[in-house]
Design an enzyme around this catalytic site. Structure first.
Site, PDB file in Angstrom:
ATOM      1  N   ARG A 123      92.719 -15.694  41.001  1.00 10.77           N
ATOM      2  CA  ARG A 123      92.360 -16.882  41.787  1.00 10.77           C
ATOM      3  C   ARG A 123      91.450 -16.504  42.969  1.00 10.77           C
ATOM      4  O   ARG A 123      91.613 -15.442  43.571  1.00 10.77           O
ATOM      5  CB  ARG A 123      93.637 -17.597  42.245  1.00 10.77           C
ATOM      6  CG  ARG A 123      94.446 -18.073  41.040  1.00 10.77           C
ATOM      7  CD  ARG A 123      95.714 -18.777  41.442  1.00 10.77           C
ATOM      8  NE  ARG A 123      95.421 -20.006  42.163  1.00 10.77           N
ATOM      9  CZ  ARG A 123      96.354 -20.744  42.764  1.00 10.77           C
ATOM     10  NH1 ARG A 123      97.613 -20.364  42.739  1.00 10.77           N
ATOM     11  NH2 ARG A 123      96.031 -21.852  43.393  1.00 10.77           N
ATOM     12  N   GLN A 169      95.040 -24.930  51.999  1.00 13.87           N
ATOM     13  CA  GLN A 169      95.309 -23.498  52.157  1.00 13.87           C
ATOM     14  C   GLN A 169      94.202 -22.832  52.970  1.00 13.87           C
ATOM     15  O   GLN A 169      94.487 -22.019  53.846  1.00 13.87           O
ATOM     16  CB  GLN A 169      95.449 -22.843  50.781  1.00 13.87           C
ATOM     17  CG  GLN A 169      96.667 -23.389  50.026  1.00 13.87           C
ATOM     18  CD  GLN A 169      96.833 -22.789  48.649  1.00 13.87           C
ATOM     19  OE1 GLN A 169      95.960 -22.092  48.163  1.00 13.87           O
ATOM     20  NE2 GLN A 169      97.956 -23.067  48.012  1.00 13.87           N
ATOM     21  N   ASP A 314      98.316 -31.721  42.763  1.00 19.58           N
ATOM     22  CA  ASP A 314      99.312 -31.041  41.918  1.00 19.58           C
ATOM     23  C   ASP A 314      99.948 -31.986  40.893  1.00 19.58           C
ATOM     24  O   ASP A 314     100.649 -31.543  39.987  1.00 19.58           O
ATOM     25  CB  ASP A 314     100.398 -30.406  42.791  1.00 19.58           C
ATOM     26  CG  ASP A 314      99.845 -29.230  43.604  1.00 19.58           C
ATOM     27  OD1 ASP A 314      98.840 -28.628  43.174  1.00 19.58           O
ATOM     28  OD2 ASP A 314     100.412 -28.928  44.661  1.00 19.58           O
TER      29      ASP A 314
END
Ligand code: S3P
Length: 427
Positions: A123, A169, A314
């Site tokens: 990632r 994030q 999500d």
């Protein structure tokens, strides 16, 4: 690799306790560790991802323990972090790695290596390292973008940064670095992702000012310990809401769920799809929390565009399953971030829906599904992604015949009790 069998349901009813919010749990542990004193956290999510954050903090010398079902963080501030004895393993957790990159960038005594599992090392991490490097942080990334990575703490300086990706994030990593930097950091651009960091920093005594245009964080502030009650995770609740929306004659009540407006996109989309869903806010500080009631109903297709995506990022695999049962077309755009989650979630959804006999058109940044379509029982691949395993377990409730969820153990990343509760709710 564990296989779990899931069969069609006649009814989906109950009032399950939804485990603590994953984003708030990570932040509670980290902010508690950055404060000097004792933070007591109730209803912390007990899952592999949150354990990854606890493990990293413990390796930095923070004491975290359980007492009477609550989690106690004995923080001594970042000055007391000690050099870890070994590489910091973030497991499958992107949140652990990215948030801790922001913390460690500004702790001058530390030189750490971080890694993760086979998914996490694929990632992208440059998106976090790049703004931190502008602040003066020192990073070495594998192939310039990936873990394993090295971070050497430095004295940082504030930056004015325009965020190009709506990622909480990245935003959080910059904000955490900004607290130890000289001057006031300003973040503008794509800042409308989940705002738990903004709210919880204020809860832990760090002043943040934010509006729709910018987030401002002034360096040199100290964290004050504070107790925290973690609300239920709306992204986990989404699986139960979807089950109730899909299976005829169903109704469900969920209590004490985060109703933070940056997280309620899925509820809003369910409403647009024609589902009868009621919410009631019972608390607002430090986070909006409340109850949700839902009944099954006829679903119609829906359009979700870029501006709304961060509020249900999500939940999009679950939405794809719902779309197969809705009348009309469902179109999701602006969701290219799905391709860099625990797996490429656009491809994982497409492969599993096709295995169930459904049609889906994928695009670089989303998907198009025309419903209603019949789903047949199939062998589902979780692709080691907890949200794929859970979304397709719910799909199985309305499929024709038996489904086998291959690699089901990955639900432990965010919801170890998922299959037990699924069995309890299914009739
Ligand atoms: C998270 C933010 C989201 C989300 C992830 C948790 C967080 O990622 O997908 O599960 O706790 O900040 P991005 O904001 O990077 O898209």
């Amino acid at each position: 690799m564990a296989d779990v069998r899931v069969w069609p349901a006649r009814k989906f009813v109950g009032s399950p306790n939804v485990p603590g919010d994953k984003s708030i749990s990570h932040r509670g542990l980290i902010f508690g560790a950055l404060a000097n004193g004792r933070t007591v956290i109730s209803h912390l999510l007990e899952s592999e991802d949150v354990q990854s954050t606890a493990r990293v903090l413990t390796n930095l010398g923070v004491t975290i323990k359980k007492e009477d079902g609550k989690t106690i963080v004995e923080g001594r501030g970042p000055e007391a972090f000690r050099q870890p004895a070994s590489i910091l393993d973030c497991g499958n957790s992107g949140t652990t790695m990215r948030l801790m990159m922001g913390v460690m960038a500004g702790v001058p005594q530390l030189q750490c290596e971080m890694t993760g599992d086979a998914s996490l090392v694929k990632r992208p991490m440059k998106r976090v390292a790049a703004p931190l490097q502008l602040m003066g942080a020192q990073f070495e990334l594998r192939n310039g973008d990936f873990a394993p990575l090295k971070v050497s703490g430095r004295n940082l300086k504030a930056i004015d940064y325009e965020l190009k990706i709506a990622s909480a994030q990245i935003k959080t990593a910059i904000m955490l670095a900004a607290i130890s930097a000289a001057g006031t950091t300003r973040i503008s651009g794509e800042i409308h992702s989940r705002d738990h960091t903004e709210r919880l920093l204020n809860h832990f005594g760090v002043k943040v000012s934010s509006n729709s245009k910018e987030v401002l964080v002034t360096g040199g502030q100290k964290f004050t310990p504070n107790n925290l009650n973690v609300p239920g995770d709306p992204s986990t609740a989404a699986f139960w809401l979807a089950g109730a929306a899909l299976v005829e004659n169903s109704n469900l009540e969920l209590k004490n769920i985060s109703l933070n407006p940056t997280r309620t996109g899925f509820i809003k989309v369910l409403e647009r799809m024609g589902v009868i869903i009621e919410t009631e806010v019972t608390e607002t500080i430090p986070e909006p929390v409340g109850n949700i009631r839902i009944r099954s109903g006829k679903l119609r297709g829906v359009t979700v565009a870029e501006a709304e995506v961060p509020s249900l990022i999500d939940e999009l695999p679950m939405l794809a399953v719902l779309a197969t049962q809705a009348h009309g077309k469902t179109v999701v755009t602006g969701a290219e971030e799905l391709r860099v989650k625990e797996t490429d979630r656009i491809e994982a959804v497409a492969k599993n829906l096709r295995a169930m006999g459904a049609k889906i058109e994928t695009t670089p940044d989303g998907f198009i599904i025309e419903g209603p379509q019949k789903l047949k029982g199939a062998r589902i691949d979780s692709f080691h992604d907890h949200r794929i395993a859970m979304a397709f377990s719910i799909a199985a409730l309305v499929a024709d015949g038996e489904n086998v969820i291959h690699g089901s153990e990955c639900v432990g990343i965010s919801y170890p009790e998922f299959f037990t509760i699924l069995a309890e709710l299914t009739q």
